[in-house]
Design an enzyme around this catalytic site. Structure first.
Site, mmCIF file in Angstrom:
data_model
loop_
_atom_site.group_PDB
_atom_site.id
_atom_site.type_symbol
_atom_site.label_atom_id
_atom_site.label_comp_id
_atom_site.label_asym_id
_atom_site.label_seq_id
_atom_site.Cartn_x
_atom_site.Cartn_y
_atom_site.Cartn_z
ATOM 1 C CE1 TYR A 103 66.037 54.269 23.817
ATOM 2 C CE2 TYR A 103 66.599 56.275 23.504
ATOM 3 C CZ TYR A 103 65.582 55.082 23.272
ATOM 4 O OH TYR A 103 65.177 54.659 22.614
ATOM 5 C CB THR A 144 64.266 56.218 19.613
ATOM 6 O OG1 THR A 144 64.402 57.853 19.943
ATOM 7 C CG2 THR A 144 66.138 56.146 19.135
#
Length: 279
Positions: free
Chosen positions: A113, A89
């Protein structure tokens, strides 16, 4: 090539399966818990998409995020294929502090995350340094379109608000903050490119296509749908980056380029899915 795909039933995974098949590969869906499952039979590559991906949720359960996102990667690398492509990401960059982000930008994840994805990248990079695998981490920016059902994402949420299915969109500040959007089909093609053409060793590659502000996205939704998007104005988040754009030079050098990520086309694709969702 025989390509094992984890997370194959998910939003990105379904499109990756289709794009791999269209490119002449044999995609093999992986079912089961990636923390304990194993690669069943010889494969030429693994595309690792399975994992947890909610930023807000990760603050409440960081241990679970590291267990799944890092533990799953470690488990799959116990008997690595020749090539391993990890879905990472752009969140690993944090707020960045620069408008255009290249892969050499130091990572500074600001939530569990993103931190778990950075750790998974590290595991893959060290495995590649040891000569066990050729590794690619694709750092995805804002994936959109293609019938996305995640109402936390801006394009999906704006289309849902325009249709009346969702409440008004919360806009923090004046809506001028710019983010980079990319259609899920272009993302899937990036995974195919990584499987086919990534160099030996380890490399991280940005996947983005269309920088647009929140105001740009809302205007596009209104233009495409013919409906205004209801909004609620909120104070700007302190410290929020004004612009986060992806430098995709390295990925384009491998032959990839976006073909369906123009803003109105992306919004139109999601709007069609929104209408079908309510039919």
């Amino acid at each position: 090539m025989r390509v094992l795909v984890t997370g194959s039933t998910g939003y990105v995974g379904r499109v990756v399966l289709a794009e791999l098949a269209a490119a002449g590969h044999l995609p093999i869906p992986f079912s089961g818990d990636v923390r304990v499952g194993s690669v069943d039979g010889p494969v030429d590559a693994v595309v690792h998409l399975a994992g947890l991906g909610r930023v807000r949720e990760s603050f409440g359960d960081p241990v679970r995020y590291f267990d799944v996102n890092v533990g799953g990667t470690v488990n799959l690398l116990r008997s690595p294929p020749p090539r391993f492509v990890l879905a990472s990401t752009a969140g690993v960059y944090g707020s960045a502090g620069v408008a255009t982000i290249g892969e050499d930008r130091p990572r500074a994840p600001g939530n569990p995350y993103a931190a778990s994805k950075a750790a998974a990248e590290d595991v893959l990079a060290w495995a590649a340094a040891a000569g066990r695998v050729d590794g690619v981490a694709l750092r995805l920016f804002n994936v959109a379109g293609g019938g996305d059902v995640d109402d936390t994402r801006l394009v999906t949420r704006a289309c849902g608000a325009a249709s009346g299915r969702l409440p008004p969109v919360e806009v923090f500040g004046d809506g001028s903050a710019v983010r980079d959007f990319v259609h899920v089909r272009d993302v899937a093609r990036a995974f195919v490119t990584a499987v086919e053409r990534a160099p030996e060793g380890y490399v991280a590659l940005n996947v983005g296509a269309t920088p647009a502000s929140v105001a740009d996205v809302l205007a596009s939704v209104a233009r495409v749908t013919g409906r205004s998007v209801p909004v609620v104005r909120r104070p700007a988040h302190p410290g929020e980056a004004r612009e986060l754009r992806a430098d995709t030079t390295a990925l384009r050098a491998l032959g990839w380029s976006p073909t369906c990520s123009d803003l109105d086309g992306l919004v139109g694709d999601q709007w069609a899915a929104e209408l079908a969702r309510q039919a």
